[in-house]
Each structure stands twice: as structure tokens, then as C-alpha cells.
Design a protein around this motif. Structure first.
Motif, PDB file in Angstrom:
ATOM      1  N   UNK A 251       5.494  26.303  -8.831  1.00 62.66           N
ATOM      2  CA  UNK A 251       6.383  25.182  -8.567  1.00 62.66           C
ATOM      3  C   UNK A 251       5.641  23.856  -8.620  1.00 62.66           C
ATOM      4  N   UNK A 252       6.134  22.872  -7.893  1.00 66.66           N
ATOM      5  CA  UNK A 252       5.515  21.553  -7.840  1.00 66.66           C
ATOM      6  C   UNK A 252       4.847  21.360  -6.484  1.00 66.66           C
ATOM      7  N   UNK A 253       3.703  20.746  -6.490  1.00 65.24           N
ATOM      8  CA  UNK A 253       2.994  20.446  -5.249  1.00 65.24           C
ATOM      9  C   UNK A 253       2.674  18.962  -5.197  1.00 65.24           C
ATOM     10  N   UNK A 254       2.957  18.354  -4.039  1.00 65.64           N
ATOM     11  CA  UNK A 254       2.787  16.921  -3.871  1.00 65.64           C
ATOM     12  C   UNK A 254       1.318  16.582  -3.642  1.00 65.64           C
ATOM     13  N   UNK A 255       0.797  15.651  -4.437  1.00 64.13           N
ATOM     14  CA  UNK A 255      -0.605  15.246  -4.322  1.00 64.13           C
ATOM     15  C   UNK A 255      -0.718  14.050  -3.371  1.00 64.13           C
ATOM     16  N   UNK A 256      -0.043  12.979  -3.705  1.00 65.50           N
ATOM     17  CA  UNK A 256       0.017  11.763  -2.904  1.00 65.50           C
ATOM     18  C   UNK A 256       1.399  11.142  -3.067  1.00 65.50           C
ATOM     19  N   UNK A 257       1.775  10.325  -2.099  1.00 66.05           N
ATOM     20  CA  UNK A 257       2.987   9.551  -2.242  1.00 66.05           C
ATOM     21  C   UNK A 257       2.777   8.159  -1.671  1.00 66.05           C
ATOM     22  N   UNK A 258       3.687   7.280  -2.064  1.00 67.10           N
ATOM     23  CA  UNK A 258       3.680   5.910  -1.560  1.00 67.10           C
ATOM     24  C   UNK A 258       5.095   5.604  -1.094  1.00 67.10           C
ATOM     25  N   UNK A 259       5.259   5.498   0.210  1.00 59.18           N
ATOM     26  CA  UNK A 259       6.593   5.279   0.771  1.00 59.18           C
ATOM     27  C   UNK A 259       7.132   3.895   0.396  1.00 59.18           C
ATOM     28  N   UNK A 260       6.236   2.938   0.294  1.00 57.40           N
ATOM     29  CA  UNK A 260       6.635   1.579  -0.077  1.00 57.40           C
ATOM     30  C   UNK A 260       5.400   0.854  -0.601  1.00 57.40           C
ATOM     31  N   UNK A 261       5.618  -0.268  -1.216  1.00 56.03           N
ATOM     32  CA  UNK A 261       4.513  -1.048  -1.756  1.00 56.03           C
ATOM     33  C   UNK A 261       3.503  -1.337  -0.648  1.00 56.03           C
ATOM     34  N   UNK A 262       2.231  -1.053  -0.922  1.00 61.31           N
ATOM     35  CA  UNK A 262       1.176  -1.318   0.051  1.00 61.31           C
ATOM     36  C   UNK A 262       0.793  -0.136   0.914  1.00 61.31           C
ATOM     37  N   UNK A 263       1.507   0.996   0.773  1.00 64.14           N
ATOM     38  CA  UNK A 263       1.173   2.181   1.565  1.00 64.14           C
ATOM     39  C   UNK A 263       1.000   3.390   0.668  1.00 64.14           C
ATOM     40  N   UNK A 264       0.045   4.260   1.021  1.00 64.67           N
ATOM     41  CA  UNK A 264      -0.123   5.538   0.346  1.00 64.67           C
ATOM     42  C   UNK A 264      -0.477   6.588   1.391  1.00 64.67           C
ATOM     43  N   UNK A 265      -0.067   7.828   1.129  1.00 64.44           N
ATOM     44  CA  UNK A 265      -0.337   8.925   2.061  1.00 64.44           C
ATOM     45  C   UNK A 265      -0.612  10.208   1.301  1.00 64.44           C
TER      46      UNK A 265
END
Lengths: 113, 112
Positions: free
Chosen positions: A42-56
């Protein structure tokens, strides 16, 4: 209306080389994501950015870094590529991180030799 | 953490027949369950989703059912057509898209 655009579509690297995958969306979405897709997993999440200026970090962040350059662009960097990072990478976006449709790019196929 | 299992891995049906794909999830707190369709060389595309306060949702030939007690949900496609051939993914989440856990996918083949 292009939606989500990823570059490059194909890349071959040697172990230890570095590269950056680029992603841009023209839908004014706040949230952006990087996934990897491997056969049978399937797909696995590496990183995300909820909004400009943030990454998790997502589920499988090791070996990767990201940059949310502005609201439109979200890049994924492999500093020292390994064969285990051979995969198809997808960028996605949606208006907010809450539930709702994820809009995907067409993918970037990366092979690490 | 959440784990999603999807069956079968490959499903072949005659054109016009129905197709059913099943997923089970492990975390009873999961509350959002989308289904995505991926055509060859493309990214996944949302086809239908359901939230835990709803037992069934339908959109033309596509329906999804959710059994919270048994922790499983299913995709039903009726009157299958050649353009339904694709890989279908289920997913489950505790809290929105940031925590989506995906199934391994089902390759649906529609035989003419």
C-alpha cells in the motif's frame, strides 16, 4: 488546471547519491504529503506539511528530509540514497489535514542501484 | 498502532457482475474510512469514503458498508464495467489524513 505536479517522473541513482523530488500544487491547498508505494504494502506516509511553515514526520521518515518552500511547493530530499529507497513516490495535497479527498500527483519512480 | 488488512489481493469478475473487496482494521477508535482507485501509471483517486457514525454510503454503482463491532468495512461495485479495472485501496484513520493507514491493495480485473 494542472492539480499536483511532480518532477522528475523517473530517476536512477547510485547508492550514496543525493536527489530532491519536487512537488507543486495549484489548488491553494494548505496540507501536502509525501508517500511511498511499494508492491504489496500500500502507501506509507513519509512526511507531511499541515500548513505553510510546518512539517511533521509520518510513518517512515528515516533517510528523508522535506521542505515546504511556500504554500504551493513541498520537496522531498534523499541525502544518501540506499537500495531500500527504491520505490514509487507520490505527492498529495488537500485543503486541510482533516478528512476529505487527497489529490495525488502521478508519481515519481526512483531506482537506487 | 492501526493496522489495515485488505482481501483479496486480486479479484477477477465477469463484466456486469458485482465485486466486493473487504478490509479489516485493528484500532476501534478509527473513525474515517476512504477508498481510493488507482489506474495504471496514475496516482490514487478517492472514489468514496465513510465515517464511523454511518453504516452505509452509496454513490451510483459504488457502495461502502461499515461494521464497527467487527471492525471491518467493504467496497461493493455493482454492474462492473471494463473501466472499473484498476487497483483499489482501503484506508483507516484515527484522526484525519495525517494518520491514514492503507491496505495493501486489490487488483480488480473485469473480464469481457
Amino acid at each position: 488546471n494542472a492539480g499536483v505536479t511532480q518532477t522528475p517522473k523517473f530517476q536512477v541513482l547510485k547508492t550514496g547519491q543525493s536527489m530532491t523530488l519536487q512537488c507543486a500544487q495549484d489548488m491553494n491547498h494548505n496540507s501536502m504529503y509525501w508517500y511511498r508505494q511499494d508492491p504489496g504494502m500500500g502507501l506509507r506516509l513519509i512526511y507531511y506539511s499541515a500548513s505553510e511553515g510546518t512539517t511533521d514526520k509520518g510513518e517512515v521518515p528515516n533517510g528523508y528530509n522535506v521542505s515546504r518552500l511556500n504554500k504551493r511547493e513541498f520537496s522531498l530530499r534523499l541525502e544518501s540514497a540506499a537500495p531500500s529507497q527504491t520505490s514509487v513516490y507520490f505527492c498529495a495535497s488537500n485543503p486541510s489535514g482533516d478528512t476529505g479527498e487527497l489529490f495525488f500527483g502521478e508519481g515519481s519512480r526512483l531506482t537506487v542501484l | 498502532g492501526e493496522n489495515v488488512e485488505q482481501h483479496p489481493s486480486t479479484l477477477s469478475v465477469q463484466e456486469g457482475d458485482s465485486a466486493v473487496i473487504k478490509c479489516t482494521y485493528s484500532d476501534s477508535a478509527s473513525n474515517y474510512f476512504p477508498w481510493y482507485k488507482q489506474e495504471l501509471g496514475k496516482g490514487p483517486q478517492l472514489i468514496i469514503d465513510i465515517r464511523s457514525n454511518v453504516g452505509e454510503k452509496k454513490d451510483q454503482r459504488i457502495a461502502v458498508t461499515l461494521n464497527k463491532t467487527a471492525k471491518h468495512f467493504s467496497l461493493h461495485i455493482t454492474e462492473t464495467q471494463p473501466e472499473d479495472s484498476a487497483v483499489y485501496f482501503c484506508a483507516a484513520s484515527l484522526s484525519g489524513n495525517y494518520q491514514l493507514i492503507w491496505g495493501a491493495g486489490t487488483k480488480l480485473i473485469i473480464k469481457p
